[in-house]
Structure formats: structure tokens, C-alpha cells
Write a protein that holds these residues in place. Structure first.
Motif, PDB file in Angstrom:
ATOM      1  N   PHE A   1      24.419 -13.928 -43.043  1.00  0.00           N
ATOM      2  CA  PHE A   1      25.622 -14.960 -43.617  1.00  0.00           C
ATOM      3  C   PHE A   1      27.123 -14.374 -43.110  1.00  0.00           C
ATOM      4  N   THR A   2      27.626 -15.437 -42.576  1.00  0.00           N
ATOM      5  CA  THR A   2      29.064 -15.063 -42.125  1.00  0.00           C
ATOM      6  C   THR A   2      29.872 -16.296 -41.933  1.00  0.00           C
ATOM      7  N   SER A   3      31.141 -16.153 -42.060  1.00  0.00           N
ATOM      8  CA  SER A   3      31.911 -17.330 -42.107  1.00  0.00           C
ATOM      9  C   SER A   3      32.570 -17.236 -40.440  1.00  0.00           C
ATOM     10  N   SER A   4      32.162 -16.160 -39.540  1.00  0.00           N
ATOM     11  CA  SER A   4      32.779 -15.957 -38.522  1.00  0.00           C
ATOM     12  C   SER A   4      31.993 -16.181 -37.212  1.00  0.00           C
ATOM     13  N   ILE A   5      32.574 -17.348 -36.409  1.00  0.00           N
ATOM     14  CA  ILE A   5      31.737 -17.793 -35.229  1.00  0.00           C
ATOM     15  C   ILE A   5      31.369 -16.618 -34.207  1.00  0.00           C
ATOM     16  N   ARG A   6      32.465 -15.759 -34.289  1.00  0.00           N
ATOM     17  CA  ARG A   6      32.091 -14.560 -33.262  1.00  0.00           C
ATOM     18  C   ARG A   6      30.917 -13.643 -33.927  1.00  0.00           C
ATOM     19  N   GLY A   7      31.075 -13.465 -35.265  1.00  0.00           N
ATOM     20  CA  GLY A   7      29.915 -12.544 -35.512  1.00  0.00           C
ATOM     21  C   GLY A   7      28.648 -13.337 -35.675  1.00  0.00           C
ATOM     22  N   TYR A   8      28.598 -14.659 -35.659  1.00  0.00           N
ATOM     23  CA  TYR A   8      27.197 -15.213 -35.653  1.00  0.00           C
ATOM     24  C   TYR A   8      26.726 -15.291 -34.095  1.00  0.00           C
ATOM     25  N   GLU A   9      27.746 -15.283 -33.021  1.00  0.00           N
ATOM     26  CA  GLU A   9      27.191 -15.253 -31.855  1.00  0.00           C
ATOM     27  C   GLU A   9      26.706 -13.818 -31.646  1.00  0.00           C
ATOM     28  N   LYS A  10      27.230 -12.872 -32.153  1.00  0.00           N
ATOM     29  CA  LYS A  10      26.985 -11.238 -32.017  1.00  0.00           C
ATOM     30  C   LYS A  10      25.479 -11.039 -32.569  1.00  0.00           C
ATOM     31  N   MET A  11      25.133 -11.730 -33.742  1.00  0.00           N
ATOM     32  CA  MET A  11      23.893 -11.918 -34.348  1.00  0.00           C
ATOM     33  C   MET A  11      22.826 -12.428 -33.613  1.00  0.00           C
ATOM     34  N   LEU A  12      23.048 -13.444 -33.000  1.00  0.00           N
ATOM     35  CA  LEU A  12      22.088 -14.223 -31.948  1.00  0.00           C
ATOM     36  C   LEU A  12      22.004 -13.245 -30.846  1.00  0.00           C
ATOM     37  N   GLU A  13      22.646 -12.592 -30.261  1.00  0.00           N
ATOM     38  CA  GLU A  13      22.772 -11.837 -29.118  1.00  0.00           C
ATOM     39  C   GLU A  13      21.879 -10.690 -29.649  1.00  0.00           C
ATOM     40  N   THR A  14      22.014 -10.229 -30.666  1.00  0.00           N
ATOM     41  CA  THR A  14      21.097  -9.089 -31.274  1.00  0.00           C
ATOM     42  C   THR A  14      19.518  -9.536 -31.321  1.00  0.00           C
ATOM     43  N   LYS A  15      19.442 -10.643 -31.820  1.00  0.00           N
ATOM     44  CA  LYS A  15      18.239 -11.249 -32.013  1.00  0.00           C
ATOM     45  C   LYS A  15      17.293 -11.651 -30.727  1.00  0.00           C
ATOM     46  N   TRP A  16      18.150 -11.940 -29.685  1.00  0.00           N
ATOM     47  CA  TRP A  16      17.430 -12.215 -28.426  1.00  0.00           C
ATOM     48  C   TRP A  16      17.350 -10.793 -27.517  1.00  0.00           C
ATOM     49  N   ARG A  17      18.118  -9.779 -27.953  1.00  0.00           N
ATOM     50  CA  ARG A  17      17.721  -8.621 -27.432  1.00  0.00           C
ATOM     51  C   ARG A  17      16.606  -8.026 -27.940  1.00  0.00           C
ATOM     52  N   ILE A  18      16.159  -8.184 -29.242  1.00  0.00           N
ATOM     53  CA  ILE A  18      14.927  -7.643 -29.949  1.00  0.00           C
ATOM     54  C   ILE A  18      13.789  -8.580 -29.650  1.00  0.00           C
ATOM     55  N   ASP A  19      13.998  -9.934 -29.394  1.00  0.00           N
ATOM     56  CA  ASP A  19      13.003 -10.859 -29.178  1.00  0.00           C
ATOM     57  C   ASP A  19      13.361 -11.613 -27.874  1.00  0.00           C
ATOM     58  N   PRO A  20      13.230 -11.025 -26.527  1.00  0.00           N
ATOM     59  CA  PRO A  20      13.762 -11.647 -25.342  1.00  0.00           C
ATOM     60  C   PRO A  20      13.023 -13.330 -25.273  1.00  0.00           C
ATOM     61  N   THR A  21      11.963 -13.330 -25.656  1.00  0.00           N
ATOM     62  CA  THR A  21      11.154 -14.641 -25.419  1.00  0.00           C
ATOM     63  C   THR A  21      11.774 -15.917 -26.274  1.00  0.00           C
ATOM     64  N   SER A  22      12.195 -15.606 -27.554  1.00  0.00           N
ATOM     65  CA  SER A  22      12.498 -16.858 -28.510  1.00  0.00           C
ATOM     66  C   SER A  22      13.634 -16.759 -29.236  1.00  0.00           C
ATOM     67  N   GLY A  23      14.067 -15.306 -29.593  1.00  0.00           N
ATOM     68  CA  GLY A  23      15.233 -14.978 -30.444  1.00  0.00           C
ATOM     69  C   GLY A  23      15.068 -15.235 -31.618  1.00  0.00           C
ATOM     70  N   LYS A  24      13.935 -15.411 -31.973  1.00  0.00           N
ATOM     71  CA  LYS A  24      13.739 -15.910 -33.579  1.00  0.00           C
ATOM     72  C   LYS A  24      12.997 -14.518 -34.617  1.00  0.00           C
ATOM     73  N   GLY A  25      12.313 -13.816 -33.727  1.00  0.00           N
ATOM     74  CA  GLY A  25      11.930 -12.830 -34.843  1.00  0.00           C
ATOM     75  C   GLY A  25      10.906 -11.586 -34.330  1.00  0.00           C
ATOM     76  N   PHE A  26      10.334 -10.776 -34.776  1.00  0.00           N
ATOM     77  CA  PHE A  26       9.555  -9.619 -34.261  1.00  0.00           C
ATOM     78  C   PHE A  26       7.846 -10.057 -34.749  1.00  0.00           C
ATOM     79  N   THR A  27       7.278 -10.088 -33.897  1.00  0.00           N
ATOM     80  CA  THR A  27       5.543 -10.104 -33.922  1.00  0.00           C
ATOM     81  C   THR A  27       4.899  -9.207 -32.971  1.00  0.00           C
ATOM     82  N   LYS A  28       3.742  -9.234 -33.133  1.00  0.00           N
ATOM     83  CA  LYS A  28       2.904  -8.404 -32.212  1.00  0.00           C
ATOM     84  C   LYS A  28       2.748  -8.679 -30.904  1.00  0.00           C
ATOM     85  N   GLU A  29       2.709 -10.141 -30.762  1.00  0.00           N
ATOM     86  CA  GLU A  29       2.726 -10.782 -29.372  1.00  0.00           C
ATOM     87  C   GLU A  29       3.609 -11.735 -29.126  1.00  0.00           C
TER      88      GLU A  29
END
Length: 380
Positions: free
Chosen positions: A258-286
Motif C-alpha cells: 500500500f502506498t500513495s507514492s507513484i515512485r514507491g509503487y514503481e519501485k515495488m513493481l521493479e522488485t516484483k519483476w526482479r524476483i519473478d522475471p517472467t510475469s512480475g506477479k509472484g513466487f511459484t515453483k515453475e
């Protein structure tokens, strides 16, 4: 896959959780260290746990301390001041006779930080300490705060807590919830009032009101929670994002951001895509999908095309924001635009600020430029 007691061992899904937290915290500190108007940053880990677990894995407080140590080893500018609080009321499940916060305090002793960094510890109940921390932030001018809330369960968490934390506009929250467990019991809790189901029942009623949908799956439940969190927090203009962590089909967790900052929101998306390079959505086994396939399957490419066609033109900032709302970064939107440019007559990028346009530049995420993008006619 790692197995064991989740209270004494950090399991695979929790590793993904603290990894995302650590990467985002690093970005958060890096950004705020360059903002001269921010004089103080708070970091609150309200239910911090054991620190280090029986299997040797690091929990959120040690991950945070590692990030801080790395940050200050590189960052010579120690502004702004940083105040960290680790809190947990419970006794250790690993070392009998010790509290969890005693263990965290012991592990923290090997770290050293500049005088601008204060590390504090407390052993209070969630309901007692939360209003104290909210008041602390609200009374501090020119400050920012990140709340990390990782409950064992969900009975203490209320939507109103989130609203109170976010009311100042200077706070962000990472909230970890056992979504599969909540989904399994949500309908029974709503249909039959019992003492055990009352926290979940009240949580859903507060968030959804009387218009509770018929959830089709655990992922549908996550989407509905995300949408209703947005509606519930709309008066504060809060952006909400999720990161799904799947241990197996019956153990699915979710980090809500949760954030009111567009910059914070972008940084979280960058973090998600770094962990999940295929879809930026989450962690699964495959992971099997490439980005473009994921974008097409999610409908994002077509949605972006329609968004541009619905207007005479869209600005680079509008397309940037549109992509973030769908969970995509500027580099992803740029790939979609490049494909649209090949498939359309009259795809045009033009200046709205009387500055020259660089060839093949889309300027997505460039806050120093204002350009327009339009599409006139489809080739295919």
C-alpha cells in the motif's frame, strides 16, 4: 522444498517474502536518501519473529539489518535520520526461556551503524503498539515510514488499521496474509457466526460491506481483496499491489503493498519483476511464460492499444501510469508500443514541451519530458 515447523523454520515461501521485503527496502532507502525534504525515515517491523530460525534462515529483522548495513557501507551521506523498531510480544519457540525480541536483540549486536540510525526493540501487543507508532509518525514533520506487518495468522489485522496508518500520506505498508487459509474459511465465516471465525468475518464485512461477491478461486479472492482495498482507501488515493507466494496448491500467501507514492509503487513493481522475471506477479515453483506471452495473455497489450485509440493522444506520463496500474514497468510498455508502431499506420510520437524528439524514444517514466503518442489506423 523445505519442510518443518513454520514457527521455528523459515520455509521456502517465507524466504520469497523476506527477499522481496529486502530488495524493496534497499530501493526505498536509496530513493529517500536523495530527497532533501525528508528529514526522518521510520522502519517498523511490528511482528518481527525470531530473527534467525532453526534452519539458519534469516527472518525480516535480520534481512533489514543486512540491507541497512549494505546501504550505509555504500552510502556515505547518512541523511535522513533513520529510526528502526523491531517488536514482538511472543516468547521464542526455538530457545525456551527467551522472548523472540531477546533473540533479535542478540543477533543485532554484530551490526554497527552511523549515529543517524537508531535501532529500538519492544515487546508489546500489536493492538497496543500500532496506535503509538501511528502517533509517532504523525507528530514527526517531513518524515516517511514503512510498516512491515507479518502476522502469524490474521486475527489481529483490521482494514481500519491500514486506513489509520496510511492517513498521513507519508507511509507505506507491506502486509503478509495467509490467503489460502482465509479463502478456505471465508464463506463459512460469513454464513455462520462463531467465536473462531469472527475476526475473518469482521475483516470481510468491513472491507466489502454488504456487496460480498461469490469468490470463484483463491486468486479471484486476491483480486477482489485488492480491488476492495483500493475502494476502501480511495479517499487517501492509495495504490494497492500484490505479490502472490505459492508454496503448493493448498498453501498460497500474498504480500499486499500500500502506498500513495507513484515512485514507491514503481519501485515495488521493479522488485516484483526482479524476483519473478517472467510475469512480475509472484513466487511459484515453475515459471514458463516469456514477458510478451504474459502481456498478451493478461490482455495488457490490447488494453494499452485500446487506451491510446480511445483518445486523440496519450501522454508519456499517462501511458507510464497505465502500465503501472496493470503491473507492468516502462520497459514492458515500451515493448508493446514498439510492436504497435510496426503494426499501425500513423503511429506518432510528438513533442508537448517544444523539445526535440529522439528517434525511437518513448520517454516512459521520464519526468523531465512531456510527449504525446497517438495511433490512427491499424494495418492488420
Amino acid at each position: 522444498m523445505k519442510k518443518g515447523n513454520a514457527q521455528t523454520n523459515l520455509l521456502e515461501h517465507s524466504e520469497a517474502k523476506v527477499k522481496l521485503y529486502g530488495i524493496y527496502l534497499s530501493a526505498y532507502l536509496s530513493v529517500l536518501s536523495k530527497v532533501s525534504s525528508v528529514k526522518k525515515v521510520f522502519l517498523f517491523d511490528i511482528l518481527c519473529g525470531e530473527g534467525i530460525y532453526e534452519n539458519g534462515e534469516k527472518g525480516s529483522p535480520i534481512i533489514a539489518l543486512d540491507v541497512l548495513s549494505q546501504h550505509y557501507s555504500v552510502q556515505k551521506n547518512t541523511r535522513p535520520n533513520l529510526e528502526v523498531l523491531f517488536n514482538d510480544l511472543e516468547n521464542s519457540q526455538i530457545e525456551k526461556g527467551l522472548s523472540k525480541i531477546d533473540r533479535v536483540k542478540r543477533f543485532s549486536q554484530k551490526y554497527s551503524f552511523p549515529q543517524s540510525v537508531k535501532i529500538n526493540f519492544s515487546q508489546k501487543d500489536y493492538d497496543e503498539i500500532l496506535p503509538q507508532l501511528i502517533k509517532r509518525v504523525n507528530n514527526q514533520e517531513k518524515s516517511k515510514a514503512l510498516f512491515f506487518i507479518d502476522p502469524y495468522g490474521y486475527k489481529d489485522i483490521k482494514p481500519s488499521d491500514l486506513k489509520d496508518i496510511l492517513a498521513s500520506g507519508d507511509t507505506e505498508i507491506l502486509l503478509f496474509l495467509p490467503i489460502a487459509h482465509m479463502y478456505r474459511f471465508v464463506i463459512p465465516a460469513l454464513q455462520k457466526k462463531t467465536s473462531g471465525s469472527e475476526p475473518l468475518r469482521q475483516f470481510i464485512l468491513e472491507l466489502f460491506g454488504s456487496g460480498i461477491p461469490n469468490f470463484q478461486s483463491v486468486y479471484d479472492f486476491i483480486r477482489e481483496l485488492k480491488n476492495h482495498f483500493r475502494d476502501y482507501l480511495s479517499t487517501h488515493e492509495i495504490k494497492v499491489d500484490t505479490f502472490t507466494i505459492e508454496r503448493d496448491t493448498s498453501n498460497i500467501y500474498c504480500l499486499f503493498f500500500f502506498t500513495s507514492s507513484i515512485r514507491g509503487y514503481e519501485k515495488m513493481l521493479e522488485t516484483k519483476w526482479r524476483i519473478d522475471p517472467t510475469s512480475g506477479k509472484g513466487f511459484t515453483k515453475e515459471k514458463t511464460l516469456s514477458f510478451l506471452n504474459e502481456a498478451e495473455i493478461s490482455g495488457y497489450a490490447k488494453n494499452l492499444e485500446n487506451y491510446i485509440l480511445e483518445s486523440n493522444h496519450r501522454t508519456n506520463q499517462e501511458i507510464f501510469n497505465f502500465g503501472l496500474e496493470y503491473g507492468f514497468l516502462p520497459k514492458h510498455s515500451k515493448k508493446v508500443l514498439e510492436k504497435l508502431e510496426k503494426n499501425h499506420i500513423g503511429f506518432e510520437i510528438f513533442s508537448l514541451d517544444n523539445q526535440a524528439i529522439r528517434r525511437s524514444a518513448m520517454y516512459l517514466g521520464d519526468r523531465t519530458r512531456k510527449v504525446g503518442i497517438r495511433i490512427k489506423k491499424t494495418l492488420f
